[in-house]
Design an enzyme around this catalytic site. Structure first.
Site, short mmCIF file in Angstrom:
data_model
loop_
_atom_site.label_atom_id
_atom_site.label_comp_id
_atom_site.label_asym_id
_atom_site.label_seq_id
_atom_site.Cartn_x
_atom_site.Cartn_y
_atom_site.Cartn_z
N LYS A 1 44.37 57.23 64.43
CA LYS A 1 44.63 57.83 63.44
C LYS A 1 45.47 56.86 62.65
CE LYS A 1 41.21 60.99 61.77
NZ LYS A 1 40.53 61.98 60.70
N LYS B 1 32.59 53.57 68.10
CA LYS B 1 31.96 55.31 67.64
C LYS B 1 31.43 54.51 65.97
CE LYS B 1 35.45 58.49 66.48
NZ LYS B 1 35.41 60.21 65.90
N LYS C 1 31.96 57.43 59.32
CA LYS C 1 31.90 57.40 57.52
C LYS C 1 32.94 57.07 56.66
CE LYS C 1 33.24 62.67 57.73
NZ LYS C 1 33.02 62.83 58.42
P1 TYM Z 1 34.13 65.20 61.81
O1 TYM Z 1 33.85 65.80 60.65
O2 TYM Z 1 35.07 64.03 61.87
O3 TYM Z 1 32.94 65.11 62.45
C1 TYM Z 1 31.67 66.26 62.35
C2 TYM Z 1 30.86 65.98 63.33
O4 TYM Z 1 30.29 64.87 63.94
C3 TYM Z 1 30.64 64.38 64.94
N1 TYM Z 1 30.43 62.91 65.01
C4 TYM Z 1 29.33 62.26 66.05
N2 TYM Z 1 28.71 62.46 66.95
C5 TYM Z 1 28.20 61.69 67.38
N3 TYM Z 1 28.33 60.64 67.55
C6 TYM Z 1 29.52 60.18 66.36
N4 TYM Z 1 29.57 58.24 66.33
C7 TYM Z 1 30.40 61.09 65.90
N5 TYM Z 1 31.02 60.77 64.64
C8 TYM Z 1 31.41 61.98 64.48
C9 TYM Z 1 32.06 65.25 65.54
O5 TYM Z 1 31.64 64.90 66.91
C10 TYM Z 1 31.78 66.52 65.18
O6 TYM Z 1 30.78 67.37 65.42
N6 TYM Z 1 37.96 68.17 63.52
C11 TYM Z 1 35.86 67.69 63.07
C12 TYM Z 1 35.96 69.31 62.33
C13 TYM Z 1 36.09 70.22 62.89
C14 TYM Z 1 35.41 71.11 63.73
C15 TYM Z 1 36.81 72.31 63.97
C16 TYM Z 1 34.99 71.50 64.49
C17 TYM Z 1 37.44 70.41 62.41
N7 TYM Z 1 37.45 72.71 62.71
C18 TYM Z 1 35.95 73.21 64.45
C19 TYM Z 1 34.45 71.83 65.14
C20 TYM Z 1 35.16 72.94 66.02
C21 TYM Z 1 35.96 66.43 62.41
O7 TYM Z 1 36.63 66.00 62.02
O8 TYM Z 1 34.80 66.67 63.29
#
Ligand code: TYM
Length: 330
Positions: free
Chosen positions: A112, A194, A197
């Site tokens: 990032k 990967k 979004k």
């Molecule tokens: P975020 O919003 O980037 O993504 C949400 C969830 O989607 C999963 N994910 C994927 N899984 C498979 N393939 C991919 N290409 C892919 N891209 C995203 C992520 O692994 C995630 O499970 N920091 C986290 C949000 C968060 C969180 C937490 C998660 C904040 N606090 C506490 C767990 C526990 C995030 O940015 O996810």
């Protein structure tokens, strides 16, 4: 051991099928067996510049999507991270036991920082500590996430153990639950990275709101190899393997069955079928989401109840933490 599950998604952009396959879909399978708490991580989203009105709208839209995907507000606690002030407060305490170097080494921070070179703020670096606070506040055993969050989970575990060692047993050390299938859904345009979004190329991802025509068109254009055999091989055929994974998640068919089904049929037919399966799978979710968004009062009432339930747990944890580190209580 506890029976609590926690996870969250950021309300940044429209979620993709990767967020669904890697995370939200699996939450649905856990809600009958565990005490599930699912959050909307709006504070995390602020680490990248946002348009305030859009962030507010996306927060409620993400709640509607959770429910439309099958997350049941009767069974789970659903809340917005910023509605429970203890998340920010525990972050401060955990910051004092986190090394700067640890944060600088995080893959996501490095990625990032390259992507947002004009805005490498403290929040971006502190992001994993806020995430650790999200989890540790709720005595969580399991955290269902995609593979990209594994490193952040490691930090949450390290901080829990470090705090416990320094101030006596306080936190449960959480464990990730990473799905066997679809833990890392790849970009449709660049199968070595990967699906995200925030990708600038809209053809690289399938948004949860894409129309059937767009979904089918994007899969048709997906980058694959020059061979024409539908066979799972992540090294040699990353594009096709990614499409097979997506198809498998949406149809329930295993890799052997998919291989057999498309034997001698070529990529064109396969990609068309993947597109149709995904479009069909997303349609009821999209319809339900639209229906839910028509009733904002209902959605807000879920968030209010969720915030109350989450707050009562978070309050107790934080009070214990403040006491242990030596802050005077009134
Ligand atoms: P975020 O919003 O980037 O993504 C949400 C969830 O989607 C999963 N994910 C994927 N899984 C498979 N393939 C991919 N290409 C892919 N891209 C995203 C992520 O692994 C995630 O499970 N920091 C986290 C949000 C968060 C969180 C937490 C998660 C904040 N606090 C506490 C767990 C526990 C995030 O940015 O996810």
């Amino acid at each position: 051991m506890s029976n609590t599950v926690f996870s969250a998604v950021q309300p940044s952009g429209v979620p993709t099928i990767a967020n669904y396959v890697g995370a939200i879909k699996n939450w649905v399978n856990l809600q009958n067996e565990y005490d599930c708490i699912f959050s909307i991580a709006d504070l995390h989203t602020l680490t990248v510049k946002q348009v305030p009105a859009e962030l507010r709208a996306r927060t409620l839209e993400l709640l509607a999507l959770y429910i439309a995907c099958g997350v049941d507000p009767e069974k789970c606690v659903l809340f917005v991270q910023s509605h429970v002030h203890e998340h920010a407060e525990l972050t401060w305490i955990l910051n004092t036991i986190t090394a700067v170097g640890e944060m600088q080494r995080m893959t996501q921070f490095k990625d990032k920082s390259l992507k947002h070179a004009e805005n490498i703020n403290m929040g971006l670096m502190d992001y994993p500590v806020l995430m650790a606070s999200d989890i540790l506040l709720y005595n969580v055993q399991y955290v269902p996430v995609g593979a990209d969050q594994k490193q952040h989970l490691e930090i949450a575990r390290d901080l829990a153990m470090r705090f416990n060692a320094r101030y006596s047993d306080t936190f449960i050390v959480p464990e990730p639950i990473i799905p066997k299938l679809g833990a890392r859904v790849m970009s449709l345009q660049e199968p070595s990275s990967k699906m995200s979004k925030s990708d600038e190329n809209v053809n690289a991802f399938i948004s949860m709101l894409d129309s059937p025509d767009d979904i089918i068109r994007k899969f048709r254009r997906a980058v694959t190899d020059s061979d024409s055999v539908v066979r799972y091989d992540e090294q040699e055929k990353p594009g096709i393997s990614n499409l097979m994974t997506i198809y498998s998640v949406f149809t329930g068919e295993d890799m052997d069955a998919i291989k057999a089904r498309f034997e001698g049929k070529g990529y064109g037919e396969f990609k068309q079928q993947v597109g149709e399966a995904v479009a069909e799978g997303l349609k009821p979710i999209q319809d339900k989401r639209a229906e839910l968004l028509a009733d904002k009062t209902y959605l807000l009432s879920i968030l209010k109840t969720g915030a109350e339930k989450a707050s009562s747990i978070a309050f107790r944890t934080l009070r214990k933490v403040y006491k242990k580190v030596g802050l005077l209580q009134l």
